[in-house]
Write a protein that holds these residues in place. Structure first.
Motif, PDB file in Angstrom:
ATOM      1  N   GLY A 261       0.519  82.610   9.398  1.00  0.00           N
ATOM      2  CA  GLY A 261       0.835  83.646  10.375  1.00  0.00           C
ATOM      3  C   GLY A 261       0.409  85.038   9.964  1.00  0.00           C
ATOM      4  N   HIS A 262       0.597  85.398   8.690  1.00  0.00           N
ATOM      5  CA  HIS A 262       0.285  86.784   8.305  1.00  0.00           C
ATOM      6  C   HIS A 262      -1.213  87.064   8.425  1.00  0.00           C
ATOM      7  N   GLU A 263      -2.037  86.024   8.215  1.00  0.00           N
ATOM      8  CA  GLU A 263      -3.486  86.227   8.355  1.00  0.00           C
ATOM      9  C   GLU A 263      -3.868  86.370   9.835  1.00  0.00           C
ATOM     10  N   MET A 264      -3.206  85.582  10.678  1.00  0.00           N
ATOM     11  CA  MET A 264      -3.414  85.722  12.124  1.00  0.00           C
ATOM     12  C   MET A 264      -2.997  87.134  12.571  1.00  0.00           C
ATOM     13  N   ASN A 265      -1.847  87.609  12.079  1.00  0.00           N
ATOM     14  CA  ASN A 265      -1.355  88.929  12.492  1.00  0.00           C
ATOM     15  C   ASN A 265      -2.322  90.042  12.089  1.00  0.00           C
ATOM     16  N   ALA A 266      -2.856  89.941  10.881  1.00  0.00           N
ATOM     17  CA  ALA A 266      -3.801  90.966  10.414  1.00  0.00           C
ATOM     18  C   ALA A 266      -5.045  90.970  11.303  1.00  0.00           C
ATOM     19  N   ALA A 267      -5.488  89.764  11.696  1.00  0.00           N
ATOM     20  CA  ALA A 267      -6.666  89.676  12.575  1.00  0.00           C
ATOM     21  C   ALA A 267      -6.353  90.262  13.956  1.00  0.00           C
ATOM     22  N   ILE A 268      -5.153  90.014  14.463  1.00  0.00           N
ATOM     23  CA  ILE A 268      -4.784  90.569  15.775  1.00  0.00           C
ATOM     24  C   ILE A 268      -4.723  92.094  15.709  1.00  0.00           C
ATOM     25  N   ASP A 269      -4.223  92.617  14.591  1.00  0.00           N
ATOM     26  CA  ASP A 269      -4.185  94.081  14.451  1.00  0.00           C
ATOM     27  C   ASP A 269      -5.606  94.655  14.478  1.00  0.00           C
TER      28      ASP A 269
END
Ligand SMILES: [Zn+2]
Length: 346
Positions: A261-269
């Motif tokens: 999830g944290h990698e997905m979140n960084a990409a969304i940011d």
């Protein structure tokens, strides 16, 4: 939040799918929609039936020859003296894939088998009896969602099935026949100058990328598992940035297999910054759940709650938003993923 869905979409019931050299049971089961409808119900969202907008909106991004093929292929298949349960190709064309060409040249074969190879890009898009009506209704669900935004709605969910993001202007593939997300984005151009598409399905949105690759009015951003060893394999790399007027209007953010999830979140940011810089006036989110750790064809490791974080971030962009349903094949998990997304989005 308003939502759209047409019951004809559940008629599509593919029987076969080629994986690792074997014909296996299909993954895009009608049961998927039942799970998502149940999730909507838990949130008190009653999906509306989309209006019959015909094929016109589909022709906004797909070639007439391709749409004609999809409409008629089942009847033509029935005329073969010997045949399997669904229209399926057994040969594939060579094509240069030049990115400056929005579409391939016209299909030269006039016979059924040549056209199957031309218009069906792989062995995950068999065409059965009800395929076209479900495909048409799925597209119309996306169109109805776009129309609601054009009428002033701020947030709409389009429960599309079959999915769309692998469908190119003139080719079906990857469980997708026509590109619902692209059709909706094109429709939104009637009222918005700049449209952004954010695709968070675990697979690269290759059809969506191709359709808008040479345009500067639609930004396409896709976050997906590294395609070097994952479908759709041939596109989805970071150096694909758009072409001609569309240079800089395509952003691919591949994640390493096993990403959480944290990698997905960084990409969304990062996607959010690109969407702001682009000056998007409206957002289409291509939402898949196949990044979930339990997905039977997945390689990413998102937890159910991570889809809530995706919803919250998307909400934070502050744009009128159409959410278009794409993939996600863990029948037991996808309802919870939509629950989490809707919670986060609120
Ligand atoms: Zn997918």
């Amino acid at each position: 939040m308003r939502a759209f869905y047409h019951p004809d979409q559940s008629l599509h019931d593919p029987q076969q799918y080629m994986r690792f050299g074997q014909i296996v049971a299909p993954k895009d089961l009608p049961e998927r929609t039942a799970q998502l409808l149940a999730a909507l119900d838990r949130h008190g969202v009653r999906p509306e039936q989309p209006a019959d907008s015909g094929v016109e909106p589909i022709l906004g991004v797909h070639s007439a020859e391709f749409v004609d093929f999809l409409q008629n292929v089942w009847q033509r298949w029935l005329e073969l003296p010997e045949r399997g349960p669904e229209a399926w190709p057994n040969t594939f064309p060579y094509w240069s894939g030049r990115t400056d060409e929005a579409m391939r040249p016209p299909c030269r074969p006039t016979g059924l088998m040549g056209q199957l190879g031309w218009y069906l890009g792989d062995l995950s898009v068999p065409v059965g009896e009800h395929c076209w009506i479900s495909t048409l209704r799925s597209a119309q669900t996306a169109v109805a969602g776009a129309d609601a935004l054009l009428a002033g709605e701020r947030a709409v969910y389009a429960l599309c099935r079959p999915s769309g993001h692998h469908a190119r202007a003139d080719r079906a593939s990857g469980f997708c026949y026509v590109n619902n997300t692209a059709i909706a984005a094109q429709r939104l151009r009637q009222g918005f100058g700049k449209v952004a598409i954010l695709d968070v399905d675990a697979h690269h949105g290759d059809g969506t990328q191709q359709i808008f690759y040479c345009r500067d009015d639609v930004l396409t951003v896709s976050i997906h598992a590294d395609p070097a060893n994952y479908y759709p394999f041939f596109t989805g790399y970071e150096d694909e940035r758009g072409n001609g007027p569309g240079e800089g209007c395509n952003l691919n953010l591949p994640l390493p297999h096993g990403a959480a999830g944290h990698e997905m979140n960084a990409a969304i940011d990062r996607a959010g910054r690109a969407i702001r810089e682009f000056g998007a006036e409206v957002l289409v989110v291509a939402l898949g759940y196949d990044a979930h750790k339990d997905d039977p064809i997945g390689v990413l490791k998102l937890e159910t709650a991570d889809f809530g974080a995706i919803g919250a971030r998307v909400k934070g962009f502050g744009l009128p938003t159409l959410v278009v349903q794409e993939g996600g094949y863990a029948i037991e998990a996808i309802g919870g993923c939509l629950d989490a997304f809707l919670e986060g989005f609120r």
